[in-house]
Design a protein around this motif. Sequence first.
Motif, PDB file in Angstrom:
ATOM      1  N   VAL A   1       0.890  -1.168   0.000  1.00 28.16           N
ATOM      2  CA  VAL A   1       0.000   0.000   0.000  1.00 28.16           C
ATOM      3  C   VAL A   1       0.923   1.212   0.000  1.00 28.16           C
ATOM      4  O   VAL A   1       1.500   1.567   1.017  1.00 28.16           O
ATOM      5  CB  VAL A   1      -0.936   0.015   1.225  1.00 28.16           C
ATOM      6  N   PHE A   2       1.094   1.815  -1.152  1.00 29.07           N
ATOM      7  CA  PHE A   2       2.098   2.862  -1.342  1.00 29.07           C
ATOM      8  C   PHE A   2       1.414   4.221  -1.464  1.00 29.07           C
ATOM      9  O   PHE A   2       0.491   4.395  -2.255  1.00 29.07           O
ATOM     10  CB  PHE A   2       2.901   2.574  -2.614  1.00 29.07           C
ATOM     11  N   LYS A   3       1.867   5.180  -0.675  1.00 27.61           N
ATOM     12  CA  LYS A   3       1.315   6.531  -0.765  1.00 27.61           C
ATOM     13  C   LYS A   3       2.112   7.312  -1.809  1.00 27.61           C
ATOM     14  O   LYS A   3       3.271   7.653  -1.591  1.00 27.61           O
ATOM     15  CB  LYS A   3       1.359   7.240   0.580  1.00 27.61           C
ATOM     16  N   SER A   4       1.485   7.581  -2.952  1.00 26.49           N
ATOM     17  CA  SER A   4       2.149   8.291  -4.040  1.00 26.49           C
ATOM     18  C   SER A   4       1.855   9.779  -3.955  1.00 26.49           C
ATOM     19  O   SER A   4       0.708  10.205  -4.105  1.00 26.49           O
ATOM     20  CB  SER A   4       1.675   7.756  -5.393  1.00 26.49           C
ATOM     21  N   GLU A   5       2.904  10.546  -3.720  1.00 27.68           N
ATOM     22  CA  GLU A   5       2.737  12.002  -3.682  1.00 27.68           C
ATOM     23  C   GLU A   5       2.407  12.508  -5.085  1.00 27.68           C
ATOM     24  O   GLU A   5       1.623  13.435  -5.258  1.00 27.68           O
ATOM     25  CB  GLU A   5       4.028  12.666  -3.172  1.00 27.68           C
ATOM     26  N   HIS A   6       3.032  11.919  -6.088  1.00 28.42           N
ATOM     27  CA  HIS A   6       2.844  12.376  -7.459  1.00 28.42           C
ATOM     28  C   HIS A   6       1.390  12.189  -7.912  1.00 28.42           C
ATOM     29  O   HIS A   6       0.792  13.084  -8.526  1.00 28.42           O
ATOM     30  CB  HIS A   6       3.776  11.612  -8.407  1.00 28.42           C
TER      31      HIS A   6
END
Length: 397
Positions: free
Chosen positions: A29-34
């Motif tokens: 579960v990756f939090k992508s800022e982009h």
Amino acid sequence: MIEDFDVTSDWHVAAPYDFLRRLRAGSPVFKSEHLGAYVLTRHADVRAAYGDPASFSSEGSLTISRSLTRETREKLGEHGSFLSSFVANVDPPDHTRLRRSVSRAFTPRAVAALEQRFRRLNEDLLDRVAPRGQADFVTELGHEPSIKLTARFIGVPEADEAFVQAHVKDWFQLFLSPQPPERQLELAGSFLDYLDYVDRLVAARAKEPRDDFTSLMTALIGAELTHREVVELISTILLGGNDTVPNQLGNTVLRLLREGVWPVPGALLANASEECMRIDGASLGSFRYAARKIDLHGVSIPAGALVLLSTDSAGHDESVFPDPDRFVIDRPNAAEHLVFGYGIHFCVGAALARLQLRTALEVLGRRLPRLRLVPGQAVAYRRSIVGRGLSSLAVEW
């Protein structure tokens, strides 16, 4: 080392797999800022999220207009939330009602009846192009039969096909790929012209119904559907036929030629199609909103957060597909990819898309058995948030 998604870079569509592999292993579960979103990367999690609309809501999920400038939003007005009532963009009970209406046009019998028409369109195109010995597969071979089949299905007159194709491409760019502010305004103007066209088509079929999808849906206005819902249904099916299906065919032909398995033996066509969708899917995933706080793999996704269900990563999950970056033409579980989604939002046009892919490959393989890539070309993909498609592909035979 890549640290985040970047839809402005070539690798995002062309070769994200090392990055996605690291995410599956260490940050499922990756939090992508982009992207401004949490990204689910494992097959089991993506499948479970598709199957849990109460937690992962589709409401507004296709309206990827966060990247639009204030000026562009103002120009679009109420249409800035385009697709707000499309079947893939809503939750039950609206979804149940919309899906039931659309499914009337996609019965197994109706889809099967389209096969001969699509086969003829491919044969006719090859009658014209085959004598030349070379072509750009994307612009001259891959798109026309699907565009024409979709136009006939919807009820778009042949004279309007080029208009629809150009405007569908524009609205795809506006909503689903990053654009500079001045280009956004151009695309917004094109998009409004396109909506006006579909609106007039619906009005024309309301007056004079014909044997087409638009007439079938228009007859339901007032009873089951609203006028806007019908416009959005038509617009989005036109996107699938003008863009997504032809993109998948281009990706598939490139893969098969690179792998040296052209033409594909008839008995393997169906499975080869599934394996190509798994490894080079035209759709990279779907967005959802967290309907509540969701705890998964030690990460808390707050209520209201945007979530990307990465079907591209799911299709390369080594726990489901051993040696996932290798093309295996007879992979026994190739069809377990999630390119068409899963659960209540499984793509309503999936059977038709599969039929088109198989039929096109069968006709192309028979008519152009010596098809090959023109050597030395730089293969490039269009930049997109959630789609994979080639900008061109030079072939010869």
